[in-house]
Motif scaffolding. Sequence first.
Motif, PDB file in Angstrom:
ATOM      1  N   CYS A  94       0.704  -0.678   0.181  1.00 22.68           N
ATOM      2  CA  CYS A  94       0.106  -0.383  -0.100  1.00 22.68           C
ATOM      3  C   CYS A  94       1.119   1.027   0.165  1.00 22.68           C
ATOM      4  CB  CYS A  94      -1.295  -0.372   1.121  1.00 22.68           C
ATOM      5  SG  CYS A  94      -1.852  -1.482   1.631  1.00 22.68           S
ATOM      6  N   GLN A  95       0.093   2.170  -0.327  1.00 28.41           N
ATOM      7  CA  GLN A  95       1.049   3.683  -0.532  1.00 28.41           C
ATOM      8  C   GLN A  95      -0.126   4.560   0.253  1.00 28.41           C
ATOM      9  OE1 GLN A  95       2.440   4.256  -4.017  1.00 28.41           O
ATOM     10  NE2 GLN A  95       4.337   3.338  -3.362  1.00 28.41           N
ATOM     11  N   ARG A  96       0.171   5.100   1.456  1.00 23.88           N
ATOM     12  CA  ARG A  96      -1.350   6.107   1.400  1.00 23.88           C
ATOM     13  C   ARG A  96      -0.320   7.855   1.546  1.00 23.88           C
ATOM     14  NH1 ARG A  96      -2.158   1.505   4.274  1.00 23.88           N
ATOM     15  NH2 ARG A  96      -3.078   0.286   3.888  1.00 23.88           N
ATOM     16  N   PHE A  97       0.226   8.125   0.647  1.00 21.63           N
ATOM     17  CA  PHE A  97       0.607   9.633   1.331  1.00 21.63           C
ATOM     18  C   PHE A  97       0.354  10.790   0.784  1.00 21.63           C
ATOM     19  CE2 PHE A  97       2.660   7.576  -2.758  1.00 21.63           C
ATOM     20  CZ  PHE A  97       2.223   8.501  -3.839  1.00 21.63           C
ATOM     21  N   GLY A  98      -1.040  10.501   0.149  1.00 20.64           N
ATOM     22  CA  GLY A  98      -2.026  11.904  -0.328  1.00 20.64           C
ATOM     23  C   GLY A  98      -2.041  12.664   0.539  1.00 20.64           C
ATOM     24  N   PRO A  99      -2.209  12.629   1.884  1.00 23.24           N
ATOM     25  CA  PRO A  99      -2.204  13.726   2.603  1.00 23.24           C
ATOM     26  C   PRO A  99      -1.196  15.100   2.446  1.00 23.24           C
ATOM     27  CG  PRO A  99      -3.539  12.019   3.938  1.00 23.24           C
ATOM     28  CD  PRO A  99      -2.869  11.338   2.229  1.00 23.24           C
ATOM     29  N   GLN A 100      -0.154  13.826   2.473  1.00 21.32           N
ATOM     30  CA  GLN A 100       1.160  14.970   2.703  1.00 21.32           C
ATOM     31  C   GLN A 100       1.542  15.436   1.397  1.00 21.32           C
ATOM     32  OE1 GLN A 100       3.547  10.620   3.601  1.00 21.32           O
ATOM     33  NE2 GLN A 100       4.104  11.435   6.115  1.00 21.32           N
ATOM     34  N   LEU A 101       0.853  15.517  -0.270  1.00 23.37           N
ATOM     35  CA  LEU A 101       0.860  16.052  -0.935  1.00 23.37           C
ATOM     36  C   LEU A 101       0.251  17.163  -0.569  1.00 23.37           C
ATOM     37  CD1 LEU A 101       1.323  13.305  -3.466  1.00 23.37           C
ATOM     38  CD2 LEU A 101       3.350  14.004  -2.466  1.00 23.37           C
ATOM     39  N   LEU A 102      -0.935  17.129  -0.470  1.00 24.39           N
ATOM     40  CA  LEU A 102      -1.784  18.561   0.165  1.00 24.39           C
ATOM     41  C   LEU A 102      -0.974  19.670   0.794  1.00 24.39           C
ATOM     42  CD1 LEU A 102      -5.037  15.780   0.073  1.00 24.39           C
ATOM     43  CD2 LEU A 102      -4.011  17.097  -1.850  1.00 24.39           C
ATOM     44  N   VAL A 103      -2.103  20.627   0.522  1.00 27.10           N
ATOM     45  CA  VAL A 103      -1.295  21.444   1.338  1.00 27.10           C
ATOM     46  C   VAL A 103      -2.670  21.980   2.349  1.00 27.10           C
ATOM     47  CG1 VAL A 103      -0.895  24.732   1.157  1.00 27.10           C
ATOM     48  CG2 VAL A 103      -0.177  23.218  -0.124  1.00 27.10           C
ATOM     49  N   ASP A 104      -3.330  21.558   2.151  1.00 26.70           N
ATOM     50  CA  ASP A 104      -4.599  22.425   2.629  1.00 26.70           C
ATOM     51  C   ASP A 104      -5.983  20.870   2.691  1.00 26.70           C
ATOM     52  OD1 ASP A 104      -6.064  23.637   4.695  1.00 26.70           O
ATOM     53  OD2 ASP A 104      -6.506  24.756   3.674  1.00 26.70           O
ATOM     54  N   GLY A 105      -6.275  20.704   3.300  1.00 26.97           N
ATOM     55  CA  GLY A 105      -7.736  19.915   3.388  1.00 26.97           C
ATOM     56  C   GLY A 105      -9.011  20.370   4.385  1.00 26.97           C
ATOM     57  N   VAL A 106      -9.707  19.249   4.486  1.00 24.61           N
ATOM     58  CA  VAL A 106     -11.060  19.874   4.604  1.00 24.61           C
ATOM     59  C   VAL A 106     -11.395  19.023   6.902  1.00 24.61           C
ATOM     60  CG1 VAL A 106     -12.171  20.173   3.090  1.00 24.61           C
ATOM     61  CG2 VAL A 106     -12.135  17.869   4.642  1.00 24.61           C
ATOM     62  N   ALA A 107     -10.079  17.970   7.417  1.00 26.53           N
ATOM     63  CA  ALA A 107      -9.401  17.632   7.964  1.00 26.53           C
ATOM     64  C   ALA A 107      -9.070  18.091   8.928  1.00 26.53           C
ATOM     65  CB  ALA A 107      -9.426  16.110   8.338  1.00 26.53           C
ATOM     66  N   ILE A 108      -9.574  17.685  10.538  1.00 25.52           N
ATOM     67  CA  ILE A 108      -8.459  18.470  11.471  1.00 25.52           C
ATOM     68  C   ILE A 108      -7.645  17.636  11.768  1.00 25.52           C
ATOM     69  CG2 ILE A 108      -9.496  19.001  13.992  1.00 25.52           C
ATOM     70  CD1 ILE A 108     -11.905  19.776  13.842  1.00 25.52           C
ATOM     71  N   GLY A 109      -6.259  18.265  11.629  1.00 27.21           N
ATOM     72  CA  GLY A 109      -5.254  17.397  12.800  1.00 27.21           C
ATOM     73  C   GLY A 109      -4.550  16.094  11.482  1.00 27.21           C
ATOM     74  N   ALA A 110      -3.661  15.792  11.639  1.00 25.61           N
ATOM     75  CA  ALA A 110      -3.824  14.934  10.262  1.00 25.61           C
ATOM     76  C   ALA A 110      -3.565  13.652  10.945  1.00 25.61           C
ATOM     77  CB  ALA A 110      -1.679  15.538  10.852  1.00 25.61           C
ATOM     78  N   LEU A 111      -3.547  12.898  10.143  1.00 25.26           N
ATOM     79  CA  LEU A 111      -2.892  11.734  10.332  1.00 25.26           C
ATOM     80  C   LEU A 111      -1.129  11.770  11.552  1.00 25.26           C
ATOM     81  CD1 LEU A 111      -4.999  10.054   7.319  1.00 25.26           C
ATOM     82  CD2 LEU A 111      -5.390   9.901   9.715  1.00 25.26           C
ATOM     83  N   ARG A 112      -1.287  10.747  11.555  1.00 21.46           N
ATOM     84  CA  ARG A 112       0.575   9.534  12.358  1.00 21.46           C
ATOM     85  C   ARG A 112       0.961   9.814  10.834  1.00 21.46           C
ATOM     86  NH1 ARG A 112       2.347   7.637  16.857  1.00 21.46           N
ATOM     87  NH2 ARG A 112      -0.142   6.850  17.200  1.00 21.46           N
TER      88      ARG A 112
END
Length: 97
Positions: A47-65
């Motif tokens: 698996c690869q789940r790096f999407g949130p690390q590519l985005l500058v901004d999002g609609v979630a509070i806090g970040a995945l760890r």
Amino acid sequence: MMRTAQIAHIASVEGPAIFGGTMLEGAIGTAACAQLHSTLPDLQWGCQRFGPQLLVDGVAIGALRYEAFALCVPDNPGFGAILGPDPLAYHQRRQAA
């Protein structure tokens, strides 16, 4: 997501190698995909789940760890990503006047 799960389970029985990838998903989509991928019996290509690390901004509070190149399982119930009302309002599409 349900259709993705059905197709992945069929593929795992029929033999093609499966890859659990995300790319452009934000934290919420990536967390949901991680939950789905954890139910699959075999991900031969990983698996690869790096999407949130590519985005500058999002609609979630806090970040995945992430630690040691892996997405950490959250301590809280649910997906581990919380929809934020303020970021959601900021990114809402508005009709031109």
